[in-house]
Enzyme design. Structure first.
Site, PDB file in Angstrom:
ATOM      1  N   SER A  92      46.160  41.343  27.606  1.00 63.01           N
ATOM      2  CA  SER A  92      45.575  41.278  28.946  1.00 63.01           C
ATOM      3  C   SER A  92      44.834  39.955  29.137  1.00 63.01           C
ATOM      4  O   SER A  92      44.142  39.475  28.251  1.00 63.01           O
ATOM      5  CB  SER A  92      44.584  42.423  29.146  1.00 63.01           C
ATOM      6  OG  SER A  92      45.237  43.652  29.218  1.00 63.01           O
TER       7      SER A  92
ATOM      8  N   HIS B 228      40.162  43.007  34.922  1.00 60.66           N
ATOM      9  CA  HIS B 228      39.896  44.235  34.169  1.00 60.66           C
ATOM     10  C   HIS B 228      39.379  43.952  32.769  1.00 60.66           C
ATOM     11  O   HIS B 228      38.810  44.825  32.123  1.00 60.66           O
ATOM     12  CB  HIS B 228      41.154  45.118  34.124  1.00 60.66           C
ATOM     13  CG  HIS B 228      42.217  44.650  33.188  1.00 60.66           C
ATOM     14  ND1 HIS B 228      43.339  43.983  33.606  1.00 60.66           N
ATOM     15  CD2 HIS B 228      42.338  44.760  31.845  1.00 60.66           C
ATOM     16  CE1 HIS B 228      44.104  43.713  32.579  1.00 60.66           C
ATOM     17  NE2 HIS B 228      43.517  44.167  31.486  1.00 60.66           N
TER      18      HIS B 228
ATOM     19  N   ASP C 136      43.774  41.194  40.322  1.00 60.06           N
ATOM     20  CA  ASP C 136      43.298  41.326  38.944  1.00 60.06           C
ATOM     21  C   ASP C 136      43.096  39.948  38.321  1.00 60.06           C
ATOM     22  O   ASP C 136      43.834  39.523  37.430  1.00 60.06           O
ATOM     23  CB  ASP C 136      44.301  42.156  38.136  1.00 60.06           C
ATOM     24  CG  ASP C 136      43.770  42.562  36.776  1.00 60.06           C
ATOM     25  OD1 ASP C 136      42.574  42.368  36.519  1.00 60.06           O
ATOM     26  OD2 ASP C 136      44.566  43.085  35.964  1.00 60.06           O
TER      27      ASP C 136
END
Length: 698
Positions: free
Chosen positions: A364, A201, A248
């Site tokens: 992230s 992402h 992911d």
């Protein structure tokens, strides 16, 4: 069940620069370090940052031994001053008792330049302007600014802190020249040679011309010159950013191989064993450091420049599902079962008993690490969470042991651009693209390419002539064609096989959507013009609205789209009126939940969302070529609002008028050669006009 899916989407991470709250009240976040401590500079040499670099004027503020994050005001003077701090309100009048002091000024109502001039007029020698909303302050003093005192901007939170420290000695500095600085969006881990892993992402829609990687980073306030260029990005072909952020993970290939310490990855079986016994794990990053719950408003940004770390506890997937189901059930006042929470085998959970510590906004893509008998190894990638370091909602990470084979296939075998989505295509129109195939092994490979489609998909073909034999460390272009003979959604996989079983291979996922001609829309909007051809489709086609002499988007569900497309040829301008009634993202209007999007020749140029009445738009200066104008009503996975539709009317294409050359006049003289000489001049005079016309048509 549908309402539960709303919640699950809300927890997932998006790569944006600001927080957004969903209508369920659950916070949509980027992971960050909460409740941790400053990391040791040399302990995590493989830690890396995804950064953008740019030239900026460096600024600083120090007060009572604390350094505050500051921003530069465009056209601000350079200088360094130290003085006592005095409150000047919003700076709307000349500030009193500021002689040889630094003015603390709140943002609001008055231009920044006026605030600073009022400070200087009262004898101030420097100014600090703090924001009146969440986040740091960016602004300009204007090209006509004549003041000469240094000015810095700070956040609303820091401004409130400084109001409690008036009459303290502060030092502000604004550099005279710009330097290369960096801004980090996500973390990553260096795994050797020219490869890094991060969250998928983090790289959606990434532009490698602007994104770089700083390998072995610790302090983001320096080291921008060390950022490395990216050659290629490989997002996992089965990455799903919808219901749950499954798979992911992404690989980054640098332009150059580097010599640098690399992290090793925990295998799948070991990751399961460590989770079963609730082993300790450490997550590191540059994210925000303030915890908040699922129902809370997100706090002000508090992201440090220096790397931070926090220790957590691993959870088995079974235990994590139970905890998530219990938390969702309480939050939604509904009975959510463990198998409904969307946790897959490609994920692993970690939390801190009692909450207050964890990964969250800004982290992230960074690593979740465990200390094994092989030293520190990476077991997870920061993926998504609800709230920030919540006691009820464990953080979710991509389980790297699930992807070691995929990583090996890409880094040591035959790699291919993993995902390609063709633009929405009018039926009976062909498209083509090229996917890069790279041989990252040490051997020459003879390759074959096979298309694997489902029973309803067709129209794909590949031309592999350039890639049949591929030398070690070389790349080729695989041509992929889509012939939109049949309307609807089409999906396929490109499977690569090598003649050498020791050379691993990867695969690509391709998709396309063809939409059919629509004679009813032609009649409604084209007014008999044969130049304009209309197509419509998607999950539902557009419909006629005879009361408005318009068309409206089809009745679609969550995570669906309704498309209408216009094709025509030639130079000119296209005008239309459009309207929408849809769920609006009021927290971040630039990232709409639902809306009507406009694409011109494959590029998104505009959108409207919320409650927008019919508004005229003109696309001027369209060149003399074939054009495709696409209006796409699109919904996210969340709730609906208003009429939940887009509308379009009064579509008119006005071709550019072609000015004919002036007629040749008969020369009055009849001397031999006179007329020929005149016509020669006329021809040369017309050539530039004709050349421009031909050039514009290309």
């Amino acid at each position: 069940m549908k309402y539960f899916l709303y919640v699950l989407i809300a927890c997932c991470v998006l790569v944006t620069t600001s927080n957004a709250t969903t209508q369920t009240g659950l916070e949509l976040i980027k992971p960050k370090i909460v409740g941790g401590e400053l990391a040791s500079q040399d302990q995590w040499p493989w830690m890396s940052a995804l950064v953008s670099t740019y030239n900026d004027i460096s600024t600083s503020l120090e007060l009572s031994g604390i350094e505050y994050k500051t921003t530069y005001f465009t056209n601000g003077p350079a200088g360094t001053v130290s003085a006592l701090l005095v409150d000047c309100g919003i700076g709307d009048n000349q500030c009193e008792q500021t002689t040889n002091k630094i003015c603390l000024i709140a943002r609001g109502e008055v231009d920044f330049s006026v605030k600073v001039n009022n400070c200087q007029a009262g004898g101030g020698i420097g100014a600090i302007i703090f924001n009146n909303v969440t986040g740091h302050l960016n602004g300009t003093l204007g090209e006509d600014f004549t003041g000469n005192i240094p000015v810095v901007g700070i956040s609303q939170l820091d401004g409130a802190a400084l109001l409690n420290q008036l009459n303290s000695m502060a030092t502000i500095a604004v550099a005279a020249q710009s330097t290369l600085v960096q801004s980090s969006s996500c973390g990553a881990s260096f795994i050797g040679e020219k490869w890094l892993i991060t969250a998928a992402h983090c790289l959606e829609d990434a532009n490698i011309n602007f994104l770089k990687v700083n390998v072995g980073e610790y302090d983001l306030s320096n080291g921008a010159n060390n950022a490395k260029a990216i050659r290629r990005i490989y997002i996992h072909p089965n990455y799903n950013d919808g219901i749950a952020f499954d798979n992911d993970i992404a690989l980054i290939e640098l332009v150059d191989t580097i010599v640098h310490p690399a992290v090793t990855l925990v295998d799948l079986d070991t990751s399961r064993q460590l989770a079963l016994v609730n082993s300790a794990a450490t997550v590191i990053g540059w994210g925000n450091r303030t915890a908040y719950g699922a129902s809370d408003e997100p706090p002000a940004n508090d992201q440090p420049d220096k790397l931070h770390q926090v220790e957590l506890t691993l959870l088995s997937n079974e235990l994590c599902k139970e905890k998530l189901a219990q938390a969702y059930s309480v939050f939604q006042n509904a009975n959510i079962l463990p198998e409904q929470v969307g946790l897959t085998d490609s994920m692993i959970c970690a939390n801190y008993l009692g909450g207050g510590k964890g990964s969250c906004q800004g982290d992230s893509g960074g690593p979740l690490l465990v200390n094994t008998n092989l030293g520190w190894q990476q077991i997870g990638i920061v993926s998504y969470g609800i709230g920030c370091a919540s006691a009820d909602f464990p953080g979710v990470y991509a389980r790297v042991g699930k992807f070691t084979q995929w990583i090996n296939n890409i880094t040591t075998g035959i790699a291919i651009d993993p995902i390609h989505v063709f633009a929405i295509t009018p039926q009976n129109t062909a498209q083509t693209t090229s996917l890069t195939v790279s041989n990252n092994s040490d051997f020459t490979a003879n390759l074959t390419f096979t298309l694997l489609t489902d029973s309803t998909s067709s129209g794909f073909s590949v031309d592999s002539d350039e890639c049949t034999t591929l030398a070690a460390k070389q790349s080729c272009q695989l041509q992929v064609d889509f012939d939109a003979a049949t309307s609807g959604q089409h999906n396929a996989q490109i499977i690569i096989q090598s003649n050498d079983i020791n050379i691993p291979t990867s695969h690509a996922v391709i998709s396309a959507e063809a939409i059919a001609a629509n004679s009813a829309i032609n009649t409604q909007l084209s007014n008999g013009s044969t130049e304009l051809l209309w197509f419509s489709g998607g999950d539902q086609p557009w419909l006629l609205d005879n009361t408005e002499s318009a068309i409206i988007s089809g009745d679609i569900n969550d995570n669906q789209q309704s498309a209408v497309l216009l094709t025509f040829s030639g130079a000119g301008s296209l005008s239309f009126e459009w309207s929408v009634s849809a769920e609006e993202n009021t927290d971040n209007p630039d990232e709409p939940y639902d809306g009507l999007f406009l694409f011109v020749d494959g590029k998104q140029v505009n959108f409207i969302s919320g409650e927008v009445p019919y508004t005229p738009v003109t696309l001027a200066d369209l060149t003399a070529s074939d054009h495709q104008i696409l209006w796409l009503y699109q919904k996210d996975d969340l709730t609906s609002a208003g009429k939940d539709q887009g509308a379009l009317r009064n579509v008119v294409f006005t071709p550019t008028a072609i000015i004919p050359p002036p007629p040749a006049t008969t020369p009055t003289t009849k001397k031999s050669g006179g007329s020929i000489g005149y016509l020669s001049l006329l021809i040369f005079a017309l050539l530039p006009f004709r050349y421009r016309a031909v050039k514009n048509s290309r």
